[in-house]
Design a protein around this motif. Structure first.
Motif, PDB file in Angstrom:
ATOM      1  N   VAL A 229       0.187 -19.094 -11.221  1.00  0.00           N
ATOM      2  CA  VAL A 229       0.360 -20.547 -11.250  1.00  0.00           C
ATOM      3  C   VAL A 229       0.914 -20.940 -12.609  1.00  0.00           C
ATOM      4  CG1 VAL A 229      -0.798 -22.774 -11.114  1.00  0.00           C
ATOM      5  CG2 VAL A 229      -1.483 -20.916  -9.576  1.00  0.00           C
ATOM      6  N   GLU A 230       2.092 -21.537 -12.593  1.00  0.00           N
ATOM      7  CA  GLU A 230       2.731 -21.986 -13.827  1.00  0.00           C
ATOM      8  C   GLU A 230       2.258 -23.392 -14.160  1.00  0.00           C
ATOM      9  OE1 GLU A 230       7.209 -22.088 -15.788  1.00  0.00           O
ATOM     10  OE2 GLU A 230       6.991 -22.244 -13.608  1.00  0.00           O
ATOM     11  N   GLN A 231       1.785 -23.588 -15.394  1.00  0.00           N
ATOM     12  CA  GLN A 231       1.324 -24.895 -15.847  1.00  0.00           C
ATOM     13  C   GLN A 231       2.441 -25.557 -16.656  1.00  0.00           C
ATOM     14  OE1 GLN A 231      -3.180 -24.717 -16.868  1.00  0.00           O
ATOM     15  NE2 GLN A 231      -2.336 -22.780 -17.599  1.00  0.00           N
ATOM     16  N   LYS A 232       2.920 -26.669 -16.182  1.00  0.00           N
ATOM     17  CA  LYS A 232       4.043 -27.335 -16.826  1.00  0.00           C
ATOM     18  C   LYS A 232       3.557 -28.346 -17.864  1.00  0.00           C
ATOM     19  CE  LYS A 232       6.987 -26.722 -12.771  1.00  0.00           C
ATOM     20  NZ  LYS A 232       7.822 -27.389 -11.738  1.00  0.00           N
ATOM     21  N   PRO A 233       4.425 -28.695 -18.824  1.00  0.00           N
ATOM     22  CA  PRO A 233       4.026 -29.628 -19.885  1.00  0.00           C
ATOM     23  C   PRO A 233       3.532 -30.978 -19.373  1.00  0.00           C
ATOM     24  CG  PRO A 233       6.076 -28.520 -20.465  1.00  0.00           C
ATOM     25  CD  PRO A 233       5.775 -28.143 -19.042  1.00  0.00           C
ATOM     26  N   ASP A 234       4.020 -31.413 -18.203  1.00  0.00           N
ATOM     27  CA  ASP A 234       3.592 -32.714 -17.675  1.00  0.00           C
ATOM     28  C   ASP A 234       2.261 -32.643 -16.928  1.00  0.00           C
ATOM     29  OD1 ASP A 234       4.236 -31.396 -15.346  1.00  0.00           O
ATOM     30  OD2 ASP A 234       5.841 -32.766 -14.726  1.00  0.00           O
ATOM     31  N   GLY A 235       1.637 -31.460 -16.908  1.00  0.00           N
ATOM     32  CA  GLY A 235       0.338 -31.314 -16.252  1.00  0.00           C
ATOM     33  C   GLY A 235       0.423 -30.849 -14.812  1.00  0.00           C
ATOM     34  N   SER A 236       1.614 -30.820 -14.248  1.00  0.00           N
ATOM     35  CA  SER A 236       1.761 -30.357 -12.872  1.00  0.00           C
ATOM     36  C   SER A 236       1.737 -28.830 -12.826  1.00  0.00           C
ATOM     37  CB  SER A 236       3.070 -30.878 -12.273  1.00  0.00           C
ATOM     38  OG  SER A 236       4.179 -30.359 -12.983  1.00  0.00           O
ATOM     39  N   MET A 237       1.577 -28.276 -11.637  1.00  0.00           N
ATOM     40  CA  MET A 237       1.504 -26.827 -11.465  1.00  0.00           C
ATOM     41  C   MET A 237       2.406 -26.383 -10.322  1.00  0.00           C
ATOM     42  SD  MET A 237      -2.537 -25.896 -12.123  1.00  0.00           S
ATOM     43  CE  MET A 237      -3.189 -26.825 -10.730  1.00  0.00           C
TER      44      MET A 237
END
Length: 668
Positions: free
Chosen positions: A278-286
């Protein structure tokens, strides 16, 4: 339902399967090797059969012997556990041919998911998201290097037939790729008999989240929610929890449905785990990507059992006997939060080097072995006090599982349970696990697979007890042991009474390599005054069951002290430590004379030497590679020097402490 099954495994999973089978009135047959003749799992089963030598290749990996044992004992089915033959399609086929039920998926599903490259292609057709990578069959080293360059660094090399973190290497730059590929292939061929690899983009700030799936022979599928397994060392899991922190219902459903789609694509039957990065993106989405499917029950299945109140081993037995799944998706609910800690024989402060030895003390918190009731601490273990952890098998000693109404409650219970886990006789990761559980990142659910290196400052080389309390606890233990020998005769008293003057006793301690002098003075008012290096004050103590209430130098603790030779193992609520009570007479005349010796840190096999006699080497340079407990370990030069002699050949077995090579440092 079956009346008798054979368990083709060892350790805690064999004990766990035997317990569930007994509850269902199913008799069980254990298999064992030379090293396991008196193992716990043998005693847990109704019958047992010897199948060969200590090494897995001579026993647990010889499926023809296991099938013969099943036939000879009248077993109707074989439970493979996890590891060894649990994901071997030949074994599953052989079981079917012999008229035995393999308690797991059909061989076709194992084959489809067992080769990582082919499974990625299959998942792509099923619409399951994939990480960018190379999954083809061509294994030319130059081609693999070009593909890694194309994907872009960092990349992850993974054994195509692998699992459990073995045959896996992360590579940060192109010039390191060739060496990492060679090491990965060696480990893969030794562990799985297949050195094929795949290459994937190494996702930044990844979380490792997996979905427990189940299918039956009637075409029904469910997912039993997710587990977060992001806390890892050497790509192997350390702590697992369910449900995954920060998971929304919508994202959970997306991952669950993708996992079921993966299972449907191979007509899966039984328990399986679909693992996602699961990639965690800077905007908090995954975003999630399919990683692999483990076609067996996972080590971490107890956390799923805790939050669903279901016995997954019972589900396996029922599905394998032809029954429908016990529950439908709409009937499954998440209840509370559960965390599992893997207690392993290893030294985290020495690069997690596996340890071997005897469990002289094996003290566990109050627990159950399997319990679906909420808030219970549970221990799954395949060993008992007095057992030996050998170099032949995995280093895991036990699994500690706790459940709470909330994650915060489960965290507190895990730390308390780990504090009550006392193991003496070999190095373990118990204190390291406590450090992880209480670390800022884990406590605040700031999770990714780099948590351990990120929190290294608070995880490694930690001393939470300190010299003052450690020495005071050992002195208190000494005095209590002396008092236990007193009789009615006044001359047997050990209270240090003198008609005049003050009686003083001297102690010497070694604490983390530093020698410390200590003096205990028996005062006329009955008080005891203790000095330990820079610390001084009145020593007060009292027995509290098997522990001791100790107060010294403005500190107070409840300590359990276990002695093994001169070493005192001190366990407290703050943590655990070791202190050596030096017998000066016993050590008179001793001197260090190790010179340029390089010895094996544990029993194992010499894989290769990177040098030959006469070669100059630099401090930190890799000299040799050893294999032990299914992992490779590099032996590095402790100083600049010249290789004087190699004392073993690649492929030879060595004992712990065996001198591998000699390094001449005198000319440097």
């Amino acid at each position: 339902m079956f009346t008798k099954i054979l368990i083709a495994n060892r350790g805690e999973i064999a004990c766990r399967v035997a317990a569930t089978a007994r509850r269902l009135a199913i008799k069980t047959v254990a298999v064992y090797s030379d090293a396991d003749a008196s193992a716990k799992h043998v005693a847990a089963c109704d019958e047992s059969v010897h199948i060969g030598g200590s090494a897995p290749k001579d026993s647990y990996l010889r499926w023809e012997k296991i099938i013969d044992a099943a036939k000879a004992t009248g077993a109707q089915a074989i439970h493979p556990g996890y590891g060894f033959l649990s994901e071997n399609e030949e074994f599953a086929q052989a079981c079917a041919k012999a008229g035995l039920v393999f308690i797991g998926p059909p061989a076709s599903a194992i084959l489809a998911m067992g080769l990582k490259a082919e499974s990625k292609q299959l998942m792509e057709k099923a619409g399951v998201p994939l990480v960018p990578g190379y999954h083809a069959a061509d294994q030319d080293a130059a081609l693999l290097q070009r593909e890694a360059d194309r994907i872009g660094y960092p990349v992850l090399i993974k054994a195509s037939a692998g699992g459990g973190g073995k045959g896996m290497r992360a590579v940060d730059k192109a010039e390191d790729f060739a060496a990492a590929l060679a090491s990965c292939k060696r480990e893969a061929i030794n562990s799985f008999g297949d050195d094929a690899v795949l290459i994937e983009k190494y996702v930044q700030r990844p979380r490792h989240i997996e979905i427990q799936v189940f299918g039956d022979t009637h075409g029904n599928y469910v997912y039993l929610f997710e587990r977060d397994c992001s806390v890892q060392r050497r790509h192997q899991k350390v702590l697992e929890e369910a449900p995954a922190p920060g998971m929304t219902e919508a994202f959970r459903q997306q991952m669950g449905e993708a996992a079921v789609a993966a299972a449907r694509a191979v007509n899966y039957v039984g328990a399986g785990t679909v693992e996602f990065i699961v990639e965690q993106k800077p905007d908090g989405s995954m975003t999630f990507f399919f990683m692999e499917m483990n076609t067996r029950l996972q080590v971490e299945h107890p956390v799923t059992e805790a939050i669903t109140r279901q016995d997954l081993v019972e589900w396996q037995l029922r599905v394998a006997s032809g029954e429908k799944l016990p529950l439908q998706q709409s009937e499954l609910k998440i209840q509370g939060h559960a965390i599992e800690a893997r207690i392993c024989a290893e030294n985290p402060d020495n690069n997690f080097l596996p340890a071997t030895g005897t469990l002289h003390v094996y003290g566990l918190p109050e627990h159950v072995t399997f319990e679906r009731a909420p808030h219970a601490a549970r221990v799954d273990s395949g060993v008992r006090q007095g057992d030996t952890i050998s170099p032949f098998y995995d280093s895991m000693v036990a699994k500690l599982i706790v459940h709470g109404a909330t994650r915060e409650e489960a965290l507190a219970r895990m730390d308390a349970a780990l504090a009550q886990t006392h193991i003496v006789g070999l190095a373990t990761n118990v204190q390291f696990l406590r450090h992880v559980v209480t670390s800022p990142s884990f406590a605040q659910a700031n999770l990714d697979t780099a948590l351990i290196p990120r929190e290294a400052a608070v995880l490694f080389q930690q001393e939470r007890v300190g010299l003052a309390l450690a020495a005071a606890a050992d002195v208190a233990r000494t005095l209590l042991d002396e008092r236990a020998t007193e009789g009615a005769d006044p001359f047997s008293k050990t209270d240090g009474w003198r008609s005049h003057g003050v009686f003083a006793r001297r102690f010497a301690f070694d604490f983390h390599g530093e020698t410390v002098q200590s003096v205990l003075s028996y005062l006329h008012d009955g008080a005891l005054h203790l000095t330990v290096g820079p610390h001084a004050g009145v020593l007060q103590f009292a027995a509290a069951g098997d522990a001791i209430n100790v107060q010294f130098a403005d500190q107070r603790t409840l300590a359990a002290v276990y002695r093994k030779g001169e070493v005192a193992h001190v366990h407290t609520a703050q943590g655990a430590t070791q202190i050596i009570a030096i017998d000066l007479l016993a050590h008179a005349g001793e001197a260090q004379a190790e010179g340029g010796r390089l010895t094996a840190p544990m029993p194992g096999k010499v894989v290769s030497f990177a040098v030959k006699a006469g070669d100059p080497v630099k401090k930190g340079q890799a000299l040799a590679v050893m294999e032990a407990m299914k992992m490779e370990h590099t032996i590095a030069a402790p100083a600049d020097g010249v290789v004087a002699e190699l004392l073993f050949a690649p492929g030879e077995q060595v004992t712990e402490g065996a001198e591998l090579l000699r390094l001449d440092t005198a000319t440097q």
